[in-house]
Design an enzyme around this catalytic site. Structure first.
Site, PDB file in Angstrom:
ATOM      1  N   PRO A   1     -55.958  39.400  18.568  1.00 17.68           N
ATOM      2  CA  PRO A   1     -54.652  40.035  18.792  1.00 17.68           C
ATOM      3  C   PRO A   1     -53.634  39.897  17.657  1.00 17.68           C
ATOM      4  O   PRO A   1     -52.620  39.213  17.794  1.00 17.68           O
ATOM      5  CB  PRO A   1     -54.167  39.335  20.063  1.00 17.68           C
ATOM      6  CG  PRO A   1     -54.751  37.959  19.947  1.00 17.68           C
ATOM      7  CD  PRO A   1     -56.111  38.162  19.332  1.00 17.68           C
ATOM      8  N   CYS A   2     -53.866  40.593  16.571  1.00 22.27           N
ATOM      9  CA  CYS A   2     -52.901  40.571  15.469  1.00 22.27           C
ATOM     10  C   CYS A   2     -51.560  41.178  15.893  1.00 22.27           C
ATOM     11  O   CYS A   2     -50.534  40.888  15.277  1.00 22.27           O
ATOM     12  CB  CYS A   2     -53.462  41.267  14.240  1.00 22.27           C
ATOM     13  SG  CYS A   2     -54.132  42.908  14.540  1.00 22.27           S
TER      14      CYS A   2
END
Length: 151
Positions: free
Chosen positions: A115-116
């Site tokens: 989850p950047c």
């Protein structure tokens, strides 16, 4: 390499598997529907995430690139659903400059699953390398009810 497409509220996605691990997630369609247990599990988990019933992915992932790239991706993968951290937080944890963290976030080969979108700048919202740019980042954060300042 095996590929499978999925339609989500965030746009069409293509997942790629190689040797039993997910190695890429890209926006767009590959037009392929290869069969494997890993792709089946990935599609099922992406559907559940999209429907709001999954908050943590449990998939075999393999991130290529430098050790820094792998370390930053591991740090991003540890950010809980609905939370955000800054580039500086990750930089401090890893002992590297925040700019290097930003570059590694931009090079994340498996967005959404890693989850950047949960990584923010020191002063708030920053860019996003996925299709739709920052608007997609905002949609992902809203989906997770993260960053109350966005909602």
């Amino acid at each position: 390499m095996l590929h499978r497409d999925i339609e989500t509220q965030f746009g069409p996605l293509t997942v790629a598997e190689e040797n039993g691990a997910i190695v890429r997630l890209d926006w767009g369609r590959s037009g392929r529907s290869d069969e494997s247990d890993v792709l089946d599990a990935t599609i099922a988990q992406l559907r559940a995430y999209d429907e709001g019933t999954l908050t943590a992915f449990d998939l075999p992932l393999r991130v290529g690139g430098s050790q820094v790239q792998r370390d930053v991706c591991a740090a991003m993968a540890a950010i809980p659903f609905g939370d955000t951290v800054t580039y500086g937080d990750i930089a401090k944890h890893l002992g590297i400059p925040a700019q290097v963290v930003g570059q590694a976030c931009g090079g994340n080969p498996i967005p959404v699953i890693i989850p950047c979108h949960r990584v923010m700048g020191a002063k708030g919202l920053t860019g996003f390398s996925g299709a739709g740019g920052v608007e997609t980042k905002v949609a992902l954060l809203r989906h997770e009810k993260a960053g109350g300042f966005l909602i």
